[in-house]
Design an enzyme around this catalytic site. Structure first.
Site, PDB file in Angstrom:
ATOM      1  N   ASP A   1       0.830  -1.213   0.000  1.00  0.00           N
ATOM      2  CA  ASP A   1       0.000   0.000   0.000  1.00  0.00           C
ATOM      3  C   ASP A   1       0.859   1.255   0.000  1.00  0.00           C
ATOM      4  O   ASP A   1       2.043   1.225   0.350  1.00  0.00           O
ATOM      5  CB  ASP A   1      -0.956   0.025   1.205  1.00  0.00           C
ATOM      6  CG  ASP A   1      -0.226   0.114   2.550  1.00  0.00           C
ATOM      7  OD1 ASP A   1       0.762  -0.619   2.741  1.00  0.00           O
ATOM      8  OD2 ASP A   1      -0.639   0.937   3.395  1.00  0.00           O
TER       9      ASP A   1
ATOM     10  N   GLU B   1       0.062  -1.153   5.580  1.00  0.00           N
ATOM     11  CA  GLU B   1       1.109  -0.737   6.525  1.00  0.00           C
ATOM     12  C   GLU B   1       0.940   0.719   6.913  1.00  0.00           C
ATOM     13  O   GLU B   1       1.148   1.100   8.060  1.00  0.00           O
ATOM     14  CB  GLU B   1       2.500  -0.941   5.903  1.00  0.00           C
ATOM     15  CG  GLU B   1       3.662  -0.730   6.867  1.00  0.00           C
ATOM     16  CD  GLU B   1       4.191   0.697   6.936  1.00  0.00           C
ATOM     17  OE1 GLU B   1       5.053   0.973   7.767  1.00  0.00           O
ATOM     18  OE2 GLU B   1       3.728   1.556   6.151  1.00  0.00           O
TER      19      GLU B   1
ATOM     20  N   HIS C   1       5.691  10.004   1.090  1.00  0.00           N
ATOM     21  CA  HIS C   1       4.375  10.572   1.385  1.00  0.00           C
ATOM     22  C   HIS C   1       4.213  11.971   0.799  1.00  0.00           C
ATOM     23  O   HIS C   1       3.523  12.807   1.387  1.00  0.00           O
ATOM     24  CB  HIS C   1       4.095  10.613   2.905  1.00  0.00           C
ATOM     25  CG  HIS C   1       4.194   9.265   3.565  1.00  0.00           C
ATOM     26  ND1 HIS C   1       3.828   9.049   4.863  1.00  0.00           N
ATOM     27  CD2 HIS C   1       4.612   8.057   3.099  1.00  0.00           C
ATOM     28  CE1 HIS C   1       4.034   7.778   5.179  1.00  0.00           C
ATOM     29  NE2 HIS C   1       4.517   7.167   4.120  1.00  0.00           N
TER      30      HIS C   1
HETATM   31 ZN   LIG Z   1       6.743   2.188   4.118  1.00  0.00          ZN
END
Ligand SMILES: [Zn+2]
Length: 425
Positions: free
Chosen positions: A89, A178, A383
């Site tokens: 993910d 995760e 991210h």
């Molecule tokens: Zn990671």
């Protein structure tokens, strides 16, 4: 540019796989009601199971919870089973659908203007001369953790194609969710049956991590006494003002923005409410369990003191453990870390041992009885749309996995694992 001829040899297959995997939207979603939280993760899981079977791992399968598990049998006897783990993910914190990766050959280390979103990558002088991969600027790249997935796949494909190389039984697991903290939730440690495992979910070249924060969440709920403000004199006890006072009394130097290295913190990340009821949500973090406890107690004491001075108000403080520092579980199996150090050095890389100011799936897996340190992947700036990955660093990670397999067939590691006991120190 490459750390070894092996890394250079692995790079083309690795890059092809990586570019294929990042195009699948596997963004996870918080507050899941089933595993995995999103269907895209099953699409990638199916693709990986198919590719593992094509490589020759006949038992490769995607289970109903979104975990891909497969076995590459050993080529030497008496070697323990070793696990290789990465998550499919991507983070819910940046756009993850429609990723269109761009390969920048021979990156000059300067600033790259990506075609979309006004996103700029760099400068990253340490990667000058590398082939690097970015998104098109309006999504994350997903190197976290598809770099880890592709590295395991490329290493396993190489080992499967070279049965003359010594290797233990390798157990592969690609996990879902995760990024929302649920990766280990349905991980069957017993069935996995490995003596030790490695997550490939770190970042910079050489990272080998066996220590994380210990983590807890603290919720402070303040009940005041609400009243019409026009005739509140002597009656109103404003929960929002009390919440503000509690936060203001917390030490300013015990915050994420004023701490680094091995220092812990109290992070108030949400303050919500009304005059009648207010809720403070905070996370506390430290590498030391006693200090973690002290941070939570400081918050509790502060809240109780402030509210005690406001007759009529009440306070409730809840402390919820999140994940433990993995070191105390891993240090009972020092050979798991030693093997990784030896593999890194065999690849010409000096291990970089620094604690993670965060968590990793390996923290919970280690607590569940599977000692699982974390290795670098060559992905950076996770991210965010600025995320990028270095192909030579990714290839170094894949090559390290190939060398790790060899290390685990060496007599001292076989003995340590099969004895199911720590090496004498
Ligand atoms: Zn990671």
């Amino acid at each position: 540019m490459f750390t070894s001829p092996l890394a250079e040899q692995l790079a083309p297959d690795l890059l092809e796989r990586f570019l294929r995997y990042v195009r699948v939207d596997t963004q996870s979603a918080r507050d899941r009601t089933q595993s995995p939280s999103t269907r895209g993760q099953l699409d990638l899981g199916r693709m990986l199971a198919d590719e593992l079977r094509a490589i020759g791992l006949a038992d490769a399968a995607l289970d109903e919870n979104g975990y891909v598990v497969a076995t590459l049998p050993a080529t030497v006897e008496d070697a323990p089973a070793i696990g290789l783990i990465a998550h499919v993910d991507t983070s819910p914190d940046a756009p993850g659908a429609g990723v269109e990766p761009i390969v920048h050959r021979g990156y000059d280390g300067g600033v790259i203007e990506l075609p979309r979103g006004g996103t700029r990558v760099g400068p990253h002088p340490s990667a000058a001369g590398h082939d690097i991969v970015t998104s098109s600027g309006d999504t994350l790249l997903g190197a976290d953790d598809k770099a880890g997935v592709a590295e395991i796949m490329a290493a396993v494909a190489y080992l499967a194609g070279h049965p003359g190389l010594p290797r233990p039984t390798l157990r592969i697991c690609f996990t879902p969710d995760e990024e929302i903290g649920q990766g280990p939730a349905l991980f069957d440690v017993e069935r996995f049956g490995a003596a030790g495992a490695y997550t490939l979910d770190g970042s910079s070249l050489g990272e080998l991590q066996d220590e994380t924060f210990s983590a807890a969440e603290v919720t402070v709920t303040i009940d005041g006494v609400d009243a019409h403000p026009g005739w509140a004199y002597g009656t109103l006890v404003n929960a929002t003002r009390l919440a503000g006072e509690i936060v203001a009394r917390l030490p300013a130097d015990l915050t994420p923005e004023r701490t680094r290295g091995r220092e812990g913190f109290i992070h108030v990340y949400e303050l919500a409410g009304s005059a009648g009821r207010s809720v403070i949500r905070a996370i506390v973090r430290d590498f030391d369990d006693d200090k973690l406890h002290a941070h939570a107690e400081l918050l509790r004491r502060t809240a109780e003191e402030v509210v005690a001075a406001a007759p009529g108000a009440r306070v409730a403080v809840g402390v919820e453990p999140q994940y433990p520092n993995m070191r105390r579980f891993i240090e009972r199996f020092p050979h798991v870390v030693t093997a990784a150090e030896r593999a890194l050095r065999a690849e010409g890389i000096e291990p970089v041992r620094k604690p993670i100011r965060g968590g990793t799936d390996g923290a919970q897996l280690s607590a569940m009885g599977l000692p699982t340190p974390n290795l670098f992947t060559g992905g950076h700036d996770y991210h965010s749309p600025r995320e990028w990955a270095s192909l030579p660093e990714m290839a170094a990670a894949a090559a390290t996995v190939v060398r790790l397999a060899e290390v685990w067939t060496q007599a001292e590691f076989r003995a340590a694992a099969l004895g199911a006991a720590p090496l004498p120190r």
